[in-house]
Scaffold this active site. Sequence first.
Site, PDB file in Angstrom:
ATOM      1  N   HIS A 101     -27.128  63.558 -26.099  1.00 27.12           N
ATOM      2  CA  HIS A 101     -28.582  63.672 -26.219  1.00 27.12           C
ATOM      3  C   HIS A 101     -28.979  65.141 -26.269  1.00 27.12           C
ATOM      4  CE1 HIS A 101     -32.818  62.844 -25.678  1.00 27.12           C
ATOM      5  NE2 HIS A 101     -32.831  63.652 -24.636  1.00 27.12           N
ATOM      6  N   TYR A 136     -22.097  56.286 -20.935  1.00 28.80           N
ATOM      7  CA  TYR A 136     -22.890  55.112 -21.277  1.00 28.80           C
ATOM      8  C   TYR A 136     -22.543  54.488 -22.629  1.00 28.80           C
ATOM      9  CZ  TYR A 136     -25.655  58.832 -23.603  1.00 28.80           C
ATOM     10  OH  TYR A 136     -26.053  59.905 -24.362  1.00 28.80           O
ATOM     11  N   ARG A 194     -26.763  58.840 -33.253  1.00 27.21           N
ATOM     12  CA  ARG A 194     -26.570  60.167 -32.655  1.00 27.21           C
ATOM     13  C   ARG A 194     -25.118  60.254 -32.169  1.00 27.21           C
ATOM     14  NH1 ARG A 194     -26.631  61.017 -27.344  1.00 27.21           N
ATOM     15  NH2 ARG A 194     -28.161  59.441 -26.817  1.00 27.21           N
TER      16      ARG A 194
END
Length: 382
Positions: free
Chosen positions: A277, A286, A273
Amino acid sequence: MAGITVSTTDAVRLLDTDGARHPWPEHDEWLTDVDGDGPHARATLLQLYTDMVEVRRIDAEATSLQRQGELALWPPSLGQEAAQVGSARALRPDDFVFSTYREHGVARVRGVTPLDLLRAWRGVVGAGWDPYSVNMATPQVIVGGHAAHAVGYALGILADAERAGTTAEGTPAVVAYFGDGAMSQGAVDEALAFATTWTAPVVFFCQNNQWAISEPVSLQSRVPLADRAHGFGLPGVRVDGNDVLAVLAVTRDALHRARTGRGPTLIEAVTYRRGPHTTADDPTRYRTADEVAEWEERDPVARFAAYLRSRGVLTDDVDAEVHQAVDRMAADLREALVKVTDPPPLSIFDHVYAEPHPALAAERDEYARYLAGFADSPGGAA
């Protein structure tokens, strides 16, 4: 926090990152229609490419629309085009799909219009499309919950075959799409166990995009996710999810297994990805830029384009035509979306039950009285 090692050397791969095609007899048998050099093969290959370019363009347009306040939220699918298009193009029209909120490519291949992909994210409808018009349920937001729905539908197919006095062989199949994060949900484990017990004609398609929001897959599993299948008694296949031909071949094989009475399969499509998100997420908190750059070099669209150019299927003129067409589609999508109006407030109670329901009627009346208390309420007394 480090993510999982991004190697896919243990996965089924038919196209290198530079687009070179490598034979793999076990899987090549499922690609005879695209490995030829006739007009049908060339048209099928170009359709796969067009699908991926279109899905990426829809994703970019939807992200821009959200940033401009025209959508409340959007879950990007950048980088996952091959996993979605390759698997969706393996399906028959009578197969049925259960998906998460990120399978825009699957929905588009099934026939969902670009506008219907976005309407629910604008907050103007409860669901984007009629499931039975495209044989695909509307997106499931509850992580992993729809895996059991897929098994239930598959068992219904078996029950229908039994009532009709026919064998299950050749019946439609069911596909459940979910991400790596869903593999940590008990509902998915239960679905795998139940499907195996009853030899249900279902394919579990896990898009391992490396991150369950901010949690890397390495924290969820110390082994490849496909390996978990063996503990439930079904085959597990790991495929390079950025290789559209490998995904197409592996999914066709699993669907054939399901349709011929040999039960379920778990496919782990290893992809990435590249976007957040959702548009409410900040992935820089992150994961590293180096990790993203490494996966950008494995871009599924660029890889397939290189392969098509090597075969003479994709030329500069053809590529320009494809991109011009999807740009027109994106412009039409934007124009149509901004014209969508908000529904009347009380329409939220429509289509909840097939028959009149007194409790729902009481709730509707209460909400109508509440709205009527606002002088500027639009249709509050409706």
